[in-house]
Design a protein around this motif. Sequence first.
Motif, PDB file in Angstrom:
ATOM      1  N   PHE A  20      44.848  51.715  71.396  1.00 56.12           N
ATOM      2  CA  PHE A  20      45.896  50.956  72.088  1.00 56.12           C
ATOM      3  C   PHE A  20      45.928  49.509  71.618  1.00 56.12           C
ATOM      4  O   PHE A  20      46.931  48.828  71.730  1.00 56.12           O
ATOM      5  CB  PHE A  20      45.674  50.972  73.609  1.00 56.12           C
ATOM      6  N   VAL A  21      44.785  49.029  71.174  1.00 60.38           N
ATOM      7  CA  VAL A  21      44.702  47.657  70.664  1.00 60.38           C
ATOM      8  C   VAL A  21      44.167  47.732  69.241  1.00 60.38           C
ATOM      9  O   VAL A  21      43.194  48.429  68.971  1.00 60.38           O
ATOM     10  CB  VAL A  21      43.747  46.805  71.541  1.00 60.38           C
TER      11      VAL A  21
ATOM     12  N   MET B 163      40.032  49.910  74.779  1.00 65.56           N
ATOM     13  CA  MET B 163      41.414  50.002  74.284  1.00 65.56           C
ATOM     14  C   MET B 163      41.444  50.133  72.761  1.00 65.56           C
ATOM     15  O   MET B 163      42.310  50.795  72.207  1.00 65.56           O
ATOM     16  CB  MET B 163      42.223  48.774  74.728  1.00 65.56           C
TER      17      MET B 163
ATOM     18  N   LEU C 149      40.656  53.633  71.877  1.00 66.67           N
ATOM     19  CA  LEU C 149      41.774  54.542  72.142  1.00 66.67           C
ATOM     20  C   LEU C 149      42.971  54.279  71.227  1.00 66.67           C
ATOM     21  O   LEU C 149      43.989  54.951  71.317  1.00 66.67           O
ATOM     22  CB  LEU C 149      42.240  54.391  73.594  1.00 66.67           C
TER      23      LEU C 149
ATOM     24  N   LYS D 163      42.201  60.668  68.773  1.00 64.93           N
ATOM     25  CA  LYS D 163      42.443  60.925  70.196  1.00 64.93           C
ATOM     26  C   LYS D 163      42.181  62.375  70.564  1.00 64.93           C
ATOM     27  O   LYS D 163      41.895  62.687  71.727  1.00 64.93           O
ATOM     28  CB  LYS D 163      43.892  60.565  70.546  1.00 64.93           C
TER      29      LYS D 163
END
Lengths: 245, 455
Positions: A51-52, A46, A49, A74
Amino acid sequence: MIETEGLTKRYDNEVLAVDGLSLRVEPGEVFAMLGANGAGKTTTLMMLLGFVEPTAGTARIHGVDVVRQPLEAKAHVAYVSENVQLYGSFTALQNLEFFARLGRRRPTREECEAVLRRVGLPADAFRRRVRGYSKGMRQRLGIGIAILRDTPAILLDEPTSGLDPKGGLDFLALLDGLRAEGKAIWMTTHDIFRTREVADRVGMMVRGRLVTILRREELATADLARLYARYVDDAGPGGGAAPEG
Amino acid sequence: MFLTLVVKELRGHVLNLRYQVAVGLTLVLVVSCVLACARGYAREVEAWRAEEREFDEVRSQDFTLSEILDKSFGFRRPPEPLGVVCYGLASAMSRPVRLEVSVWRGQPLSLGSPAEAEPVLAFFQRPDLAYVVAAVVSFLALLFVYDAVCGEKEDGTLRLILSSPVPRDLVLFAKWGAAFLAMAAPLALSVAVGVGLAPLAAPLGLGAAAWLRVGLFTALALLYLALFLSAGLAVSSLTHRPATSLVVCLFLWILLVLALPALGSQVARVLRPVETVKHTEARKQAKAEEVRDRGFRRVEGGGRMAEWADYMRIREEIKRETRQIDRARRARLLEQARLARNLARASPAAAFLHAAGELSGTGLESWTEHVESVDRLNDRFTGEVERIAMDLFATRGHEAMNEPIQAGLLPRLEVATPALRQALAAALPDAVALVAGNALAFLTALVAFLRYDPR
Ligand SMILES: Nc1ncnc2c1ncn2[C@@H]1O[C@H](COP(=O)(O)OP(=O)(O)O)[C@@H](O)[C@H]1O
Ligand SMILES: [Mg+2]
């Protein structure tokens, strides 16, 4: 190429999910991350990506910092989740084309069909709605999207879970092909035996720390059993082996 | 990239049975209600014509002055053709007006009978086109997007999208844009078809100016639709499961469409109460009685009399005093209606209906204009009768009361309708409220969407 440097995530509840992870996955290399539930594998993906947000450390994909330039990063990585979820009301081709376009590609119909054949979907499924697909078929389609996006880095979360033996073999062949194309591949897995056949390196994650890294040639049967024993051992509640190595 | 996202959303909508049902429902409801309202309009025109014939019958006769002073004359505003779009206060405005010249008891309020209808309560009377948009289209809009974001959260497809190099806000813009396109096109088409077919049901005789107003109404309806799409997306972005989102959306719809407009009227009635017609009439009579008592001399046998000059002064005073009571009441009604309107602006449905009324010539502004035109008629009518009476008294003396007068020459009702500019100005605050509501809802959706954690 995927690089992390002291990558750390401490959640708000003080759980140290990933602790100072430094690693480099080269082009043409498959890195497999093994670890019990809660070891921090998903958190690591994550962070890669975007996301975190990492608490400390950096991560770069194809040389692009995932925090500073998330979109650029990305653009260089494709992600295949454990349970690939696609648009049920669209056909395989429509899903494939849509996600490829989001990845800044404009594949022709022929290219799309070629990829679907490569991941082993039957031709009569190309124009069927994905709603009726089995988990394995969706998995193949997910990998198809990653192939079509043609990114230098690929992240796979538990890619072999739930695959039948034929699916497992096909997957290994696909991964070999991608490696030969020079992709840097980072996967998490429970499937220790299949890992041995495909991974160039295996990392063992225990409570956020990468405790052991084994190269392909070190993955002898004895080592594997030991690794596996510890992996199982560590999975139990409170049964944590002391990190070493 | 944006186009890819929009095309995917549109494709998803078009394939969806829910969408097909929504489009069909919109078309059927819009067209059938416009046709039904057009038939209602045709009936109203017929009734109006019949009544006008009666009025004309009366007006074609000659009356003596004493007869005229005893008589009442009827007037009625013709029905508003654009009432098929928004009926609004049309029924209040098309009430027959009866004028009496005699002022002895104070003229009854039925003079300005539209004032009897409380403009506050006159909305939501008829399932007209505006109502279908306000209630049904808003509902369909919410049903259409309630799962647009949280459905993808639950399915996990949003995560795959967000792992692609796509700016997040673009994803939401695309969702909004596609939903708007998908619903705006059938809505605008339905309105055009409905109003286009309406002449089959009634001779509406819509000219270019009326079509311009229909166009403006359609733009307003699209703005209203946009607001509910934004609100639905906001709820969808804030929630994680479609079931939760659906419940919240239903609650929101009930609040915005049903509860708030009614609440606005009720609160306005409490804060700015207006006495009943009966009460006002009683006060006027009491006032007239008081003026007469002061002015007349009592004579033996219970009668009263006054000098001619006193008689005229008393007449004037009664007229002035009772009209003041009437106008004060009317001002209060208008104040109440304006307050209700301002309060109800918190509801997009009420704001939309009010603005739609103004555009259709059936709004508060039109009502006010009409009531004022009735007042003017009243002044002109009694003024004219008084002028004739004075002339006759001057020339004929006490024979005057028996002189014939041509009723047809007395003033008639002018149909006052606010010009388009005025209508736009009156609709503007509500349109601004809709734009602001839309911006607020979309911003909420955007913030929630950008904060979504796709883990
Ligand atoms: N959002 C979160 N907030 C707090 N703690 C979390 C969150 N997500 C995961 N964790 C914790 O972080 C640790 C690592 O979890 P995870 O990365 O999911 O491990 P794995 O994928 O190896 O099973 C676990 O202890 C988990 O409970
Ligand atoms: Mg996990």
